[in-house]
Design a protein around this motif. Structure first.
Motif, short mmCIF file in Angstrom:
data_model
loop_
_atom_site.label_atom_id
_atom_site.label_comp_id
_atom_site.label_asym_id
_atom_site.label_seq_id
_atom_site.Cartn_x
_atom_site.Cartn_y
_atom_site.Cartn_z
N ASP A 152 3.90 -3.52 -1.88
CA ASP A 152 3.80 -4.87 -2.11
C ASP A 152 2.31 -4.92 -1.82
OD1 ASP A 152 6.73 -5.59 -2.31
OD2 ASP A 152 5.52 -6.76 -0.54
N LEU A 153 1.33 -4.12 -1.70
CA LEU A 153 -0.49 -4.14 -1.96
C LEU A 153 -0.86 -3.24 -3.03
CD1 LEU A 153 -1.38 -3.94 2.15
CD2 LEU A 153 -1.58 -6.13 0.46
N PHE A 154 -0.54 -2.11 -3.49
CA PHE A 154 -0.89 -1.26 -3.69
C PHE A 154 -0.15 -2.24 -5.29
CE2 PHE A 154 0.04 2.42 -7.19
CZ PHE A 154 -1.15 2.60 -6.62
N HIS A 155 1.35 -2.16 -5.73
CA HIS A 155 1.33 -3.24 -7.18
C HIS A 155 0.96 -3.84 -7.55
CE1 HIS A 155 3.51 0.91 -7.57
NE2 HIS A 155 3.84 0.96 -7.18
N LEU A 156 0.54 -5.25 -6.57
CA LEU A 156 0.66 -6.03 -6.81
C LEU A 156 -0.98 -6.80 -6.82
CD1 LEU A 156 3.01 -8.20 -4.90
CD2 LEU A 156 3.29 -8.35 -6.86
N SER A 157 -1.81 -5.67 -6.26
CA SER A 157 -3.23 -5.65 -6.57
C SER A 157 -3.95 -5.98 -7.80
CB SER A 157 -4.15 -4.40 -5.96
OG SER A 157 -5.65 -4.35 -6.81
#
Length: 277
Positions: A152-157
């Motif tokens: 989530d942190l990676f792809h939504l950054s």
């Protein structure tokens, strides 16, 4: 039903267990074995798949499920698949009277935590299986949650991010912000190395960086690099990165903040100062 026993079992923790068993004699045996090791036992007994389905659709707070494979309304692999789909994160231990190693291996591959023959059952074997299965399931669940948070942190950054393996320099993952900012599709990124987004004049800088990464375990990136977009435009990116283990390979996770406008502004100020001098 909440049960206690006065023989001073070893474990004082309360356990909430679902026992799926249609044979009253086997139920009594399992209940007695559990009470030899567990001081406070919250045991729910169901005798068929229909009743089990109703319970598991309403609650998922059991520590473990003990499952007999021969129920009146469902048996074998069909029963296992049904219980696994209903159990979510609850570990399942199969208790069976049939010795079939191939079937046992198959059931484990479907998501069962353990497979125990009733003829081999003792209080200690059952208790250890419950402890090990619960701990293993908890560890897997925590790892899955950690991976989900990372994803989530990676792809939504909102900032471009990617992962590349250090030995091959190939991209392993990129987020939507990187795809949007650099102009490459995900498929194109996956066929590229980090050299493909750097001007050829900067290749030596890449080699120097990789050397530092390999020689210094705690080496972290925090530099401004020139990057190359698909359309040929060169931008300046403030790159920060850390070394991670990615699917068994040593890799770098990178966050690239586009600072091109800031760099151009600074360069313009410097040129103006030279003119003034």
């Amino acid at each position: 039903m909440l049960l206690t026993k006065n023989l001073m079992p070893t474990d004082k923790k309360e356990y909430k267990i679902l026992l799926i068993e249609d044979n009253p004699g086997d139920f009594t045996l399992v209940e007695e074995l559990l009470l030899e090791q567990i001081e406070t036992l919250d045991l729910t007994w169901v005798k068929n798949y229909k009743e089990t389905k109703k319970i598991l659709e309403q609650q998922h707070d059991f520590d473990v499920i003990l499952l007999d494979l021969s129920l009146p309304d469902k048996t074998g692999l069909s029963l296992i698949n049904g219980i696994v789909s209903l159990s979510l994160h609850i570990p399942i231990i199969v208790l069976t009277g049939y010795e079939d190693l191939n079937f046992g291996a198959k059931s484990l591959s479907l998501g069962i935590s353990d497979y125990i023959l009733k003829d081999d059952l003792t209080s200690l074997i059952l208790y250890k299986s419950i402890i090990y299965s619960s701990e293993r399931k908890r560890s897997v669940f925590e790892q899955e949650e950690s991976e989900k948070r990372y994803s989530d942190l990676f792809h939504l950054s909102p900032q471009p991010m990617w992962v590349y393996t250090i030995d091959t320099l190939r991209f392993e993952d990129v987020n939507e912000a990187a795809i949007k900012n650099y102009g490459y599709t995900r498929e194109e990124f996956m066929a590229m190395t980090i050299k493909d987004i750097r001007p050829s004049e900067d290749f030596q800088l890449i080699e120097d960086t990789i050397t530092n990464v390999l020689h210094y375990e705690d080496y972290t990136l925090n530099h401004v690099h020139r990057h190359l977009k698909k359309n040929g435009e060169i931008i300046y990116a403030e790159v920060r990165g850390n070394t991670i283990d990615y699917k068994g390979n040593k890799a770098k996770i990178i966050l690239a903040n586009d600072v091109t406008e800031r760099i151009h502004y600074i360069q313009a100020i410097e040129r103006q100062n030279k003119k003034l001098k």
